[in-house]
Every structure is written in structure tokens, then in C-alpha cells.
Write an enzyme that holds these catalytic residues in place. Sequence first.
Site, PDB file in Angstrom:
ATOM      1  N   SER A   1     -85.436 113.458  -3.253  1.00 20.96           N
ATOM      2  CA  SER A   1     -83.970 113.344  -3.322  1.00 20.96           C
ATOM      3  C   SER A   1     -83.480 113.063  -1.901  1.00 20.96           C
ATOM      4  O   SER A   1     -82.840 113.876  -1.250  1.00 20.96           O
ATOM      5  CB  SER A   1     -83.368 114.645  -3.861  1.00 20.96           C
ATOM      6  OG  SER A   1     -83.909 114.954  -5.121  1.00 20.96           O
TER       7      SER A   1
ATOM      8  N   GLY B   1     -81.387 111.460  -0.062  1.00 22.26           N
ATOM      9  CA  GLY B   1     -80.070 111.582   0.554  1.00 22.26           C
ATOM     10  C   GLY B   1     -79.795 112.974   1.082  1.00 22.26           C
ATOM     11  O   GLY B   1     -79.042 113.135   2.065  1.00 22.26           O
ATOM     12  N   ASP B   2     -80.387 113.994   0.482  1.00 18.25           N
ATOM     13  CA  ASP B   2     -80.116 115.375   0.881  1.00 18.25           C
ATOM     14  C   ASP B   2     -80.657 115.736   2.258  1.00 18.25           C
ATOM     15  O   ASP B   2     -79.898 116.166   3.126  1.00 18.25           O
ATOM     16  CB  ASP B   2     -80.673 116.341  -0.165  1.00 18.25           C
ATOM     17  CG  ASP B   2     -79.737 116.517  -1.348  1.00 18.25           C
ATOM     18  OD1 ASP B   2     -78.536 116.657  -1.119  1.00 18.25           O
ATOM     19  OD2 ASP B   2     -80.218 116.531  -2.490  1.00 18.25           O
ATOM     20  N   PRO B   3     -81.971 115.622   2.504  1.00 17.15           N
ATOM     21  CA  PRO B   3     -82.441 116.025   3.829  1.00 17.15           C
ATOM     22  C   PRO B   3     -81.863 115.162   4.933  1.00 17.15           C
ATOM     23  O   PRO B   3     -81.566 115.658   6.030  1.00 17.15           O
ATOM     24  CB  PRO B   3     -83.965 115.882   3.726  1.00 17.15           C
ATOM     25  CG  PRO B   3     -84.179 114.900   2.632  1.00 17.15           C
ATOM     26  CD  PRO B   3     -83.086 115.159   1.653  1.00 17.15           C
TER      27      PRO B   3
ATOM     28  N   GLY C   1     -78.437 116.496   5.642  1.00 12.19           N
ATOM     29  CA  GLY C   1     -78.496 117.785   6.315  1.00 12.19           C
ATOM     30  C   GLY C   1     -78.846 117.663   7.780  1.00 12.19           C
ATOM     31  O   GLY C   1     -78.239 118.321   8.644  1.00 12.19           O
TER      32      GLY C   1
END
Length: 833
Positions: A600, A602-604, A607
Site C-alpha cells: 500500500s 502511498g502510506d509509507p 508518512g
Amino acid sequence: MATGALEGLRVLECGDFVAAPYAATILGHLGADVVKVEPPEGDSNRRRGPYPDGRAGIETGGLHLYLDQAKRGIVLDLDTDAGRAALRRLAAAADILLASGPVETLQRHGLTYDAPRDANPSLIVVTVTPSGIDAPAGPTGPGPMRELCDLAASGWLSMSPGALEDADLPPLKPFGQQAHFQSGIQAAIAALGALAARDTHGAGQHVDLSVQAAIASEMESGLTHYTYNGRVASRLGTRIFGPWGMVQLADGILFVLTVTEDDWARLLAFLGNPDWAGSPLFADRLVRAENNDALLSLIEAELAGRTVHDTYVALQKMRIPSAPISEMKNLLDHPHLKARGFWEDSDHPVAGRWTFPGAQWKFSATPWQADRRAPLLGEHTDEVMQEWDVRRGQAGERSTIAAGAGAAPRVAALPRQRQPAPDSQPATSNSRLPLAGVRVADFTWVWAGPMATMQLAHLGADVIKVESSGRLDTVRATPPFWEGVRNPDRSAYFNQYNQGKRALRLNLKHPAAKELAYELVRRSDIVVDNFSAGAMERMGLGYDTLRRIKPDIIQMSMASHGQTGPIAGYVAYGPTQVPMMGLAALTGYPGGGPREVGLSYGDPNAGLHAACAILAALAHRRRTGEGQSIDMSQWEAALPLVVEGLLTYQMTGAPPPRMGNRDQFEAPQGVFRCRGDDEWVAVSCWSDDEWHNLARAIGRSDLADDPALATRAGRKTREAEMETAIAAWTVDHTRDEAARALQAAGVAAAAVARTSEVVTDPVLAARDFWVELPHPEVGARRHAGIPWRFSATPLAVRRPAPTFGQHTDEVLGEVLELSDAQISRLREEGALE
């Protein structure tokens, strides 16, 4: 005129390819004075396209034009004594030196810590290498630094593209240089963390960043499936919940995802509550994952005849996560990105005018330094050498940043694990944690937000995660679970990305709890959320309210599409960012359709970019005492990752074709089957000498001596023939045999590591990368730790992820200074639900 957050900071960049240059351009756009040091022939990015109208040259390469913005450029030959002496003079006047490349090259050029430290004890040296500065030789190195091989060693390649049905297809590389972009943003975070330590204690240090460790730290639940339940995540696995995937509509492909049961209920309502929805095959999101392919087929049938745009808009009106498969043209013309002023046009005296990704963040007080084109080769050599020589040795001019006004009350230092320094330097007075005394009010959930605040915890901040039973963090209910038991404290996903934090349970719908939240803000330095646009304002926690409570507060809001713009209210998760950013359209097997990338992603990425911006805002606050708000769109933070696709479209009129594991410009490169069951080796050959060595290593002297294959252009025209020859050799060798033989010949190669093998990798173990702290529910499970090592500051994960609300009484008593009686009364009133 307002200046950037890093105004006054002086940065030297001696990077090869993407990692250090990306870190340096971020620092430059944030206001630092960045000087790029190149060899006489220019760095490797100058010899890489795309090129405008095919005009290849050292000034016209597209990757160079983007990565070298916001810098001045000088030429030094670091293979000579004179060049290395000049570098030491520059290092004497610098604050940070960023270097990336093979360890042997950094050592030869005097870019490891010892040489520049002698010139400037206050210097921070950040090195980015495949497996760390002191990694032993083995299947993960040595050899040229290549992104495909780093993906293989980290485990990411083994998981991509995800949910693959055909086991004969090889692991699939995401388009572009994703491992090195991620290492670049991690290098920027680590550099700013070391700067915070220096601003407190006055000494520089070495930061040793391993690309393998950096990517292993971003593997979602890929590694913890194994450490929690002995399962090996792979490209052939299933989704963790459903529906999740792409559906074909009348005019294109739409990506659909439901994460929560509320998402699923809204999707069924949109579809008219079809009869099949009541099947036990779709009873909950985990069962739906097991039947995801059938479910996607049913959804596709229900949407037959609809267009992508109309369906996307209609789904988003009902807050159902979905995204089109963005093409490069769609992105450049997108009204939301235009409304937010995201794109930047830059004129270059040789390459011309092109459109580039702009700011990943909108700072309220320290603007992004825009329109700073890439330098011509050696353009600023005389200017910089004269200017920095004058600065060299001038006491007090270096950007030492005093503690800002209104800092939060200091908290007692927490116990730390010992972590060996990369150069065996003993800890000094600089061993206090970089963010000791900094407190974070963490309102984030899922992955992107917790990933950001975990970086701050790694650096020593007191991160207090605010939770509520009425809005349980989604990943507390996301597998894998320890021993397969569904329990919010047994989720490996949650426990991986909330390490080092304390948990405070507050029912923010209760007036008393809202007052407690305000009091927490008053005693904090940073407030972070990743809710949808406007959510914090609706909760009474918008920036105007926060700064009235704490005038120097730093607020980071990281909504998926930002706080403003036509689609600011649209919902998204990390998986939907992959199609939205255009990466899915660029990734795929030759002749096939768009693919996901196994994470996924886009998440890390979001962040890490959020953490970098927060650290820059903290640096500004240390210097000026001023806080600010930061509006980060996760989508905008991801668009630099596809810059090669964006520039290829602009410069050639077409996007790059989906090419599997091949490189856009170099050949041969690929992932080849080896002897054994589902065994693969990654090979990346990017120079004439490497090709000659590779051909001889596989016993093909005829190809090594073929003059038509002696150039990059010639090899690109016969790519399939070379791949066939390599595959015929690798299939008779184990992956480790193949990798070692090619490495010994000077060719970049790496065995494609399974996630189970990454968890037991001896190179990562030697770095003390793994964390095994006792947890009340799951025991001492193995989790990924900190991918960067500080030589003078013993960073370590200091506590496991919290159980639900674990530290409520502790935080209320210790931080908010409430009595036991007051806490009991709040609990009885329902404020602590």
C-alpha cells in the site's frame, strides 16, 4: 520575504543516482544552501533520459533536471588528491554531507565519516549504501548500486505485484527508482534528526543508512506475517481484505477498495444491495479477501456500461474508496492539482521549459523555495569555492539553532537499548536522543500517519497516540494476528508501525475528553493527523484553535488530497494512491495491463514525507521560536516518484510502455528464474564494461565480443536475445550461486529474497535492525526497527507498540498532572472510553 524552514543550513551532496540527490533537493527546496559535487563528466543522472526531442546530452537528461533542482553545481575530481583536498575544504564550511553509492566508491572518494570529520567535527555525514557502510560481502553486495537489486534484497520484489495468479511470471519491479526515492526521503529524515542532536549538543556524527533496511522498514505486514504466524507473504498471495482491485468499465479501469465494514455497506448501497451480497462468501472483510476475485467479477458486472469518471465521482460522493488508473496526461491536466498550484514550470537554458512536481507540503510560515532550476555542469564551481572558503572556520556562522520559546515540559529519559555505532565510535555527550523533550499529540490512524509519528519516536520524541473505542484504529482489526486470534492488541500491522509510542484513550465526543485533548496540546510541540480534509476542524482541533492554546505549536495535517481543492473531501487509502499517482499505469508485464506494486505504497511514502516536513518545521522553530501548520497531500507527496514517467510523456509525447523488469534506458536488466522452486535472481547491467563481464561470466564470449552489443543503444535493440542467454545460464544455478558469480564479475546482481529470508538476513541482524521487545499480548515478536544508525547517538526502539489505551492513567497523571481521583471520575463519566 519569508525564507525556507532550513534557511542558513549548508549541505554538500556527493550522490550517485537517486537517493542522495533526492534528499538534497528536498533540503534545498526547504531553504538550505545545497552544493552538488560532480565528477568532470557529470554524475550518472546526467546520462539518463528522458531527453527533450531526443536531444541527449549532459544538460538535458530528465532525471537530472528534476533531482538537481534547488542546488548549485560544482565539479571536483574525487579520484585525485587535489579533488579530495578541495572537498575537505568545503566540508569544513558545511553542516551536512549527503553521499550515496557503493561502499568502495565512497571510501575511495573520501566520503565516509573519518575524512570529512577531521576537517569539521560539527559535520553530519549521511551515507546511503545498499546494505550499510560496514556490511560484509555476500548475496546482497558488493557491486554497483542498483535499485532492482536493492528491491530484491529487501523483500519488496518478492511481494510485487501482489495477488498474482500465474506463478510463471517473475516478481515485478515497480516502475521507476522506488527503493532509492524511499532511501532519499529516509536520508533527509535522518539528516534532520542528526541536526536536531547537533543543535542541542554541538557535535556532528555519521549517519549510516542501508537501502535494504530502509525498504524492509516499509514492508507493511509482509515480514510480520512470518514473525507472527510463520506465513510467507509473496506476489502469489491473497489480499488481506476485500474487495480490493481493478474492475473494467466501459472506457477504462477503476480501482475499488473497501477497508471498513462501513465502506462495504456504502458500496452495497451504491450497487443497489444485490442479492449476492448476503452470501456467506462475503460475510466480513477477511472472508471477502479469500473470495476477492469472484467478488470483483460481480462488482464489475454490476457496473457494466458505466464510465470511469462518472463512477468514480459517484462512489466518492458516498465516501467509497476508489480511484481511476491515472495516466501521465491526466495528472498534468488534473483540475485539483492545478487548483492547488502543485505543478511548477521551470526554464532551463539548454533543456528548455518543462513541468515538474512541486511542493510536497504547504507550510504556513516557511514557503517552499520554488523555480530553482538544475545547474549546468560546473556552473558554480568558482563561486562556491571562493564563498565557502571565506566561510570556512568562521566561528558562530554555522546554523546552530537555539531551543525555541515555549518548549514543552521535559520528560524523564526512558530506558534505551544499546545499538552499536557504525564506526565503533564511543557515545559522547551527544548521546541524548535528538528529540528528547519533544512531545507529539498523535491523532493518526491506519498506516501513513502512524508511520510519520513512529519516525519521531525513533528520534526520541514522546509520542502519545490518542485512541477511542468509538473509532478503533483500522489496523488494530487488520491481520495478521498473533496465533490467528482476532484481537486489537494482537495485530502485527498495528504493532509494527506504532512502536515507541504511548497510548491515551479519549472519547472525544465527551466534553471533558475534549478539554483533556486541549490540555495535551498545551503540553505538546507537535500535533499530527491524517484524517480527511476538515476533520480536525470539525472536532474542534483546527490550527486556529491549536495555536490559541499553544502559540508555537506545529500542526501536520496529511489528508489524502490535502485540505483544499475540488476533491479535497475524497477518501483514499494507501492502495488507492498507487493508481492515483500513475504508478499502476506505468507498472506491468510487457503487453499486459496496469499492476499494483505489492505494498500500500502511498502510506509509507506519505508518512516519511510528513516526518521530514515536521523535522524541518522543528528546525525553524528552534531558530525562530515560531510554530506553523503544514498541509500535506499524500497524493502530491507521491507524484515525484513517477517523475520519469511524467517527463517522458512531456518530452516524447507518450508515456513509457509497461516493460516488466526492464529498464527504460539500459540493458540487459531483469529477474531470471534459477534452479529450484520459484527461485529468482535480479540482474542489472548498466555499462559497457558490465555487459562485457556479464557475457563472459555466463559463458557467452561470442556476445561479449559482438561489437553491436558494445554500446547501450545496441544492447537495447537486442534486449530479448540477451535475456534469453542469461536465462539459459541462471536456470542451471541456484539464485545465490548466480548472484555471487555475477557480483564477482562486477555485475549488479542479487538473489530475490523471500520475506522469511529477510527476517533472518545476517546483514540486517548485524546492524541490530530487528526489535524483539516484550509485549503484553504477543510476547517478543520480531519487528523491523530503525534503518539508519547514528554514530554518536544510540538510537533504539525504546518500547513496543501499546495495547489499546495502555498508558491512559500514566499520561493523565504524569503529563496532564491529574490526580487518581480525577482520573477515576473521568472514567466513570465515560470520557475515557
